[in-house]
Design a protein around this motif. Structure first.
Motif, short mmCIF file in Angstrom:
data_model
loop_
_atom_site.label_atom_id
_atom_site.label_comp_id
_atom_site.label_asym_id
_atom_site.label_seq_id
_atom_site.Cartn_x
_atom_site.Cartn_y
_atom_site.Cartn_z
N GLU A 1 0.82 -1.20 0.00
CA GLU A 1 0.00 0.00 0.00
C GLU A 1 0.86 1.26 0.00
O GLU A 1 1.89 1.32 0.68
N LEU A 2 0.42 2.25 -0.73
CA LEU A 2 1.10 3.53 -0.84
C LEU A 2 0.87 4.35 0.42
O LEU A 2 -0.27 4.48 0.88
N ALA A 3 1.95 4.90 0.99
CA ALA A 3 1.84 5.78 2.15
C ALA A 3 2.00 7.24 1.72
O ALA A 3 1.28 8.11 2.21
N ALA A 4 2.93 7.50 0.81
CA ALA A 4 3.17 8.88 0.33
C ALA A 4 3.83 8.81 -1.04
O ALA A 4 4.54 7.85 -1.35
N ALA A 5 3.59 9.85 -1.84
CA ALA A 5 4.19 9.91 -3.18
C ALA A 5 4.54 11.35 -3.51
O ALA A 5 3.77 12.27 -3.23
N GLN A 6 5.72 11.52 -4.11
CA GLN A 6 6.16 12.84 -4.56
C GLN A 6 6.60 12.72 -6.01
O GLN A 6 7.47 11.92 -6.34
N LEU A 7 6.01 13.55 -6.86
CA LEU A 7 6.36 13.55 -8.28
C LEU A 7 7.81 13.98 -8.45
O LEU A 7 8.22 15.03 -7.96
N LEU A 8 8.58 13.14 -9.14
CA LEU A 8 10.00 13.42 -9.39
C LEU A 8 10.25 13.94 -10.79
O LEU A 8 11.05 14.85 -10.99
N ASP A 9 9.62 13.31 -11.77
CA ASP A 9 9.95 13.61 -13.16
C ASP A 9 8.87 13.03 -14.06
O ASP A 9 8.03 12.23 -13.62
N ALA A 10 8.92 13.41 -15.32
CA ALA A 10 8.05 12.84 -16.35
C ALA A 10 8.91 12.63 -17.60
O ALA A 10 9.77 13.46 -17.91
N ARG A 11 8.69 11.52 -18.26
CA ARG A 11 9.44 11.19 -19.48
C ARG A 11 8.46 10.64 -20.51
O ARG A 11 7.41 10.11 -20.16
N THR A 12 8.85 10.72 -21.78
CA THR A 12 8.03 10.14 -22.83
C THR A 12 8.83 9.05 -23.53
O THR A 12 10.06 9.10 -23.60
N TYR A 13 8.09 8.07 -24.05
CA TYR A 13 8.69 6.93 -24.76
C TYR A 13 7.87 6.65 -26.00
O TYR A 13 6.64 6.68 -25.96
N ALA A 14 8.55 6.35 -27.10
CA ALA A 14 7.91 5.91 -28.33
C ALA A 14 8.29 4.44 -28.49
O ALA A 14 9.48 4.12 -28.61
N VAL A 15 7.30 3.57 -28.44
CA VAL A 15 7.55 2.13 -28.45
C VAL A 15 6.59 1.46 -29.43
O VAL A 15 5.43 1.85 -29.55
N GLN A 16 7.08 0.43 -30.11
CA GLN A 16 6.23 -0.36 -30.99
C GLN A 16 6.14 -1.77 -30.42
O GLN A 16 7.16 -2.39 -30.10
N ARG A 17 4.90 -2.25 -30.22
CA ARG A 17 4.70 -3.61 -29.70
C ARG A 17 3.41 -4.16 -30.29
O ARG A 17 2.39 -3.49 -30.30
N HIS A 18 3.46 -5.38 -30.77
CA HIS A 18 2.30 -6.05 -31.38
C HIS A 18 1.67 -5.20 -32.48
O HIS A 18 0.44 -5.13 -32.61
N GLY A 19 2.51 -4.54 -33.27
CA GLY A 19 2.02 -3.74 -34.39
C GLY A 19 1.38 -2.43 -34.00
O GLY A 19 0.77 -1.75 -34.83
N VAL A 20 1.51 -2.04 -32.73
CA VAL A 20 0.93 -0.78 -32.26
C VAL A 20 2.07 0.18 -31.95
O VAL A 20 3.04 -0.18 -31.30
N ASN A 21 1.93 1.40 -32.44
CA ASN A 21 2.88 2.46 -32.10
C ASN A 21 2.35 3.17 -30.86
O ASN A 21 1.26 3.74 -30.88
N TRP A 22 3.13 3.12 -29.78
CA TRP A 22 2.72 3.71 -28.51
C TRP A 22 3.49 5.00 -28.25
O TRP A 22 4.68 5.08 -28.49
N SER A 23 2.79 5.98 -27.73
CA SER A 23 3.40 7.17 -27.18
C SER A 23 3.04 7.16 -25.70
O SER A 23 1.90 7.41 -25.32
N LEU A 24 4.03 6.81 -24.86
CA LEU A 24 3.81 6.69 -23.43
C LEU A 24 4.39 7.89 -22.71
O LEU A 24 5.55 8.25 -22.93
N THR A 25 3.59 8.52 -21.88
CA THR A 25 4.09 9.53 -20.96
C THR A 25 4.11 8.89 -19.58
O THR A 25 3.08 8.39 -19.11
N ALA A 26 5.29 8.85 -18.97
CA ALA A 26 5.48 8.20 -17.68
C ALA A 26 5.72 9.25 -16.61
O ALA A 26 6.60 10.10 -16.75
N LEU A 27 4.93 9.18 -15.55
CA LEU A 27 5.10 10.05 -14.38
C LEU A 27 5.82 9.23 -13.32
O LEU A 27 5.35 8.15 -12.94
N PHE A 28 6.95 9.71 -12.85
CA PHE A 28 7.76 8.98 -11.87
C PHE A 28 7.57 9.59 -10.49
O PHE A 28 7.79 10.79 -10.31
N TYR A 29 7.21 8.75 -9.53
CA TYR A 29 6.99 9.19 -8.16
C TYR A 29 7.96 8.50 -7.22
O TYR A 29 8.10 7.27 -7.27
N ALA A 30 8.61 9.28 -6.34
CA ALA A 30 9.34 8.70 -5.21
C ALA A 30 8.26 8.36 -4.19
O ALA A 30 7.41 9.20 -3.87
#
Length: 145
Positions: A66-95
């Motif tokens: 279970e989560l007790a606390a979260a602090q946003l650290l950074d955000a990154r984007t990824y361009a990935v192809q999997r199973h014939g799908v082109n993905w644009s993922l925005t990832a939010l990273f939390y400590a």
């Protein structure tokens, strides 16, 4: 192949305890990154869901913790192809801080099939998803590892 790009926003936990990083192994059901790689616990944010709510939900599903606390650290984007799908993922990273408990896989047929605490010294890029590799760099003193 379809040139259409699928977009996804995900929230990921960077949980460190006793020089160990909490990781989840991607299963064949992983929509974006390749199965077998170790990834950060977390995942897609559902419509109308707040990022920290998604983070708490995914943490519980993938690790049993279970989560007790979260602090946003950074955000990154990824361009990935999997199973014939082109993905644009925005990832939010939390400590994150977690409530006390043991790791337990509670999700059935989900995008991960195991969760473990892994010593930071044992981690190498080839075993990690691109997002987990970036998180490892975020943890190092000068952003390099």
């Amino acid at each position: 192949m379809d040139d259409h790009v699928q977009t996804r926003v995900s929230a990921y936990a960077i949980a460190v305890e006793d020089e160990r990083l909490l990781l989840a192994r991607l299963s064949d059901a992983s929509p974006i990154f390749a199965p077998g790689l170790w990834h950060l616990p977390g995942g897609g944010i559902d419509p109308g869901e707040q990022p920290v709510e998604a983070l708490a939900r995914e943490l519980l599903e993938e690790t049993g913790l279970e989560l007790a606390a979260a602090q946003l650290l950074d955000a990154r984007t990824y361009a990935v192809q999997r199973h014939g799908v082109n993905w644009s993922l925005t990832a939010l990273f939390y400590a994150v801080d977690l409530k006390a408990g043991a790791v337990a896989e509670t999700e059935v047929d989900g995008s991960t099939d195991a969760a473990v605490w892994t010593p930071l010294a044992d981690l190498c890029g080839s075993m990690l998803s691109p997002a987990a590799s970036d998180a490892l760099r975020m943890l190092s003193p000068h952003g390099q590892r």
